[in-house]
Design an enzyme around this catalytic site. Structure first.
Site, PDB file in Angstrom:
ATOM      1  N   VAL A   1       0.812  -1.224   0.000  1.00 54.64           N
ATOM      2  CA  VAL A   1       0.000   0.000   0.000  1.00 54.64           C
ATOM      3  C   VAL A   1       0.842   1.268   0.000  1.00 54.64           C
ATOM      4  O   VAL A   1       0.325   2.362  -0.187  1.00 54.64           O
ATOM      5  CB  VAL A   1      -0.972   0.026   1.205  1.00 54.64           C
ATOM      6  CG1 VAL A   1      -2.005  -1.073   1.092  1.00 54.64           C
ATOM      7  CG2 VAL A   1      -0.213  -0.083   2.530  1.00 54.64           C
ATOM      8  N   GLY A   2       2.136   1.134   0.201  1.00 51.83           N
ATOM      9  CA  GLY A   2       2.987   2.322   0.197  1.00 51.83           C
ATOM     10  C   GLY A   2       4.450   1.951   0.189  1.00 51.83           C
ATOM     11  O   GLY A   2       4.844   0.893   0.667  1.00 51.83           O
ATOM     12  N   ARG A   3       5.235   2.843  -0.362  1.00 47.68           N
ATOM     13  CA  ARG A   3       6.679   2.605  -0.431  1.00 47.68           C
ATOM     14  C   ARG A   3       7.380   3.935  -0.206  1.00 47.68           C
ATOM     15  O   ARG A   3       7.086   4.926  -0.865  1.00 47.68           O
ATOM     16  CB  ARG A   3       7.047   2.026  -1.797  1.00 47.68           C
ATOM     17  CG  ARG A   3       8.524   1.654  -1.960  1.00 47.68           C
ATOM     18  CD  ARG A   3       8.752   1.006  -3.316  1.00 47.68           C
ATOM     19  NE  ARG A   3       8.169  -0.319  -3.366  1.00 47.68           N
ATOM     20  CZ  ARG A   3       8.846  -1.435  -3.118  1.00 47.68           C
ATOM     21  NH1 ARG A   3      10.126  -1.371  -2.800  1.00 47.68           N
ATOM     22  NH2 ARG A   3       8.249  -2.611  -3.206  1.00 47.68           N
ATOM     23  N   GLY A   4       8.307   3.954   0.740  1.00 47.28           N
ATOM     24  CA  GLY A   4       9.042   5.172   1.053  1.00 47.28           C
ATOM     25  C   GLY A   4      10.524   4.987   0.860  1.00 47.28           C
ATOM     26  O   GLY A   4      10.979   3.998   0.282  1.00 47.28           O
ATOM     27  N   SER A   5      11.281   5.958   1.376  1.00 48.68           N
ATOM     28  CA  SER A   5      12.725   5.945   1.171  1.00 48.68           C
ATOM     29  C   SER A   5      13.410   4.829   1.942  1.00 48.68           C
ATOM     30  O   SER A   5      14.502   4.400   1.571  1.00 48.68           O
ATOM     31  CB  SER A   5      13.314   7.299   1.588  1.00 48.68           C
ATOM     32  OG  SER A   5      13.002   7.584   2.943  1.00 48.68           O
TER      33      SER A   5
ATOM     34  N   GLY B   1      11.392   2.045   3.575  1.00 48.74           N
ATOM     35  CA  GLY B   1      10.538   0.918   3.916  1.00 48.74           C
ATOM     36  C   GLY B   1       9.381   0.731   2.959  1.00 48.74           C
ATOM     37  O   GLY B   1       9.074   1.598   2.136  1.00 48.74           O
ATOM     38  N   VAL B   2       8.755  -0.443   3.073  1.00 52.05           N
ATOM     39  CA  VAL B   2       7.572  -0.789   2.293  1.00 52.05           C
ATOM     40  C   VAL B   2       6.456  -1.119   3.272  1.00 52.05           C
ATOM     41  O   VAL B   2       6.689  -1.795   4.280  1.00 52.05           O
ATOM     42  CB  VAL B   2       7.832  -2.005   1.378  1.00 52.05           C
ATOM     43  CG1 VAL B   2       6.603  -2.311   0.531  1.00 52.05           C
ATOM     44  CG2 VAL B   2       9.043  -1.761   0.490  1.00 52.05           C
TER      45      VAL B   2
ATOM     46  N   LYS C   1       4.944  -2.660   8.213  1.00 50.67           N
ATOM     47  CA  LYS C   1       6.018  -1.926   7.546  1.00 50.67           C
ATOM     48  C   LYS C   1       7.303  -2.746   7.608  1.00 50.67           C
ATOM     49  O   LYS C   1       7.753  -3.125   8.689  1.00 50.67           O
ATOM     50  CB  LYS C   1       6.233  -0.563   8.213  1.00 50.67           C
ATOM     51  CG  LYS C   1       7.331   0.275   7.537  1.00 50.67           C
ATOM     52  CD  LYS C   1       7.711   1.497   8.369  1.00 50.67           C
ATOM     53  CE  LYS C   1       6.652   2.561   8.332  1.00 50.67           C
ATOM     54  NZ  LYS C   1       7.107   3.825   8.981  1.00 50.67           N
TER      55      LYS C   1
ATOM     56  N   ASP D   1       8.556  16.110  12.380  1.00 46.35           N
ATOM     57  CA  ASP D   1       8.258  16.056  10.944  1.00 46.35           C
ATOM     58  C   ASP D   1       6.754  16.012  10.706  1.00 46.35           C
ATOM     59  O   ASP D   1       6.264  15.235   9.882  1.00 46.35           O
ATOM     60  CB  ASP D   1       8.938  14.851  10.302  1.00 46.35           C
ATOM     61  CG  ASP D   1       9.017  14.960   8.770  1.00 46.35           C
ATOM     62  OD1 ASP D   1       8.934  16.100   8.251  1.00 46.35           O
ATOM     63  OD2 ASP D   1       9.162  13.922   8.097  1.00 46.35           O
TER      64      ASP D   1
END
Length: 339
Positions: free
Chosen positions: A14-18, A20-21, A37, A164
């Protein structure tokens, strides 16, 4: 998860960041939906971000409806899987702590280290997407302001400075009946700081408004002027929330230079240049922000509160507890946004 008897079934990404997935997953025993995550610990910066998030969320002794809850954290090394506990002396956990502290990998680089965070699943995307894909709603605005101020007061009470806060880091859980306003959850604690007690009485909780930090971090359009300087307290979170609320009430957007995505965020216009509010106030602390931009977007009390939250001087901003009370008063004592 990798185990002889997995507790979770991964459904979809459902999401992918710098670093982690994130997957939607089901708890096998209960069929409860959760978010999982996965963080690969191949780089020291990934380890530091992951451990900061783990330390912050595991330090909270109670739950809050508007703060993401971490059910558990599982550490996987090659074929071994172990539940991770804060303060553990595990031979799997300690090399990660050493990596975070030294800034270099402190374990065999041929080993595959992963952290798995099991958390609340939010089915409504993030605050940015939710607000910008719907018509302006006073009811939604009021609900979101109260939820976010409550979450921030809870975090600061628990000695956590988020560092943040931004709409992308605020997740949305849709209401079951589709009638009530959705529930927001503050998430992404990778840059957060848990303030520890010090001084004559180590048993006394740390005052986050007197605990000074020096690492300039965050996302530039939400950073307070003192963060740019590298000398700030939890009042920087108040500033970031001020930017978020201002942008939400007036539908002010910026464009991400990398993704070209529209984002909620305030700014100062200098000719053709768009400057983050905090940066502009650092350069000119006497700068008068144009709030409101749109004449009838908020009432007089809300205007005054936003000016206080976005003050160049952190001492002039309310703390999180004062802010929560002020927003409750605005929400329940004012019957019109035009007065």
């Amino acid at each position: 998860m990798v185990s002889s008897q997995p507790k979770y079934d991964l459904i979809r990404e459902v999401g992918r960041g710098s670093y982690g997935v994130v997957y939607e997953a089901l708890v096998r025993r209960t069929s409860q939906r959760v978010a999982v995550k996965k963080i690969r610990c191949q780089a020291p910066e990934n380890v530091e971000l992951a451990l900061r998030e783990f330390w912050a969320l595991s330090s909270i002794q109670s739950q809050h409806p508007n703060v993401i809850h971490m059910e558990e954290c599982v550490l996987q090394k090659d074929g071994m899987v172990q539940r991770m506990l804060h303060g553990s002396s595990s031979v799997l956990y300690l090399p990660l702590v050493e990596t975070s502290l030294k800034g270099e990998i402190a374990f065999d680089p041929r080993s595959i280290y992963c952290l798995w965070f099991v958390m609340d699943f939010c089915d409504g995307g993030d605050m940015n997407e939710y607000i910008l894909t719907r018509r302006p709603s006073r009811r939604t605005n009021t609900s979101f302001m109260l939820q976010l101020s409550s979450a921030l007061a809870f975090l600061h009470k628990n000695q956590i400075i988020h560092r943040d806060l931004k709409p992308d880091n605020i997740l949305v859980c849709k209401s079951r009946d589709g009638v009530d306003e959705p529930t927001l959850k503050v998430a992404d604690f990778g840059l957060s700081k848990v303030c520890s007690s010090s001084g004559l009485n180590p048993e006394e909780p740390a005052n986050v408004n007197k605990s000074f930090l020096s690492t300039a971090c965050g996302t530039d359009f939400y950073m307070a002027p003192e963060v740019w300087e590298g000398h700030y307290t939890a009042k920087a979170d108040i500033f970031a929330l001020g930017v978020i609320l201002w942008a939400m009430l007036e539908r002010i957007t910026i464009t991400d230079t990398h993704t070209k995505k529209r984002l909620l965020g305030g700014y100062v216009q200098r000719g053709a240049q768009v400057v983050p509010v905090g940066e502009a106030l650092l350069e000119n602390p006497k700068l008068e922000l144009l709030i409101p931009v749109k004449k009838k977007s908020m009432n007089r009390r809300m205007k005054q509160l936003l000016h206080q939250m976005l003050s160049a001087n952190p001492q002039e901003r309310p703390d999180a507890f004062q802010l929560e009370l002020k927003l409750i008063q605005i929400a329940f004592r004012d019957y019109t946004w035009e007065t």
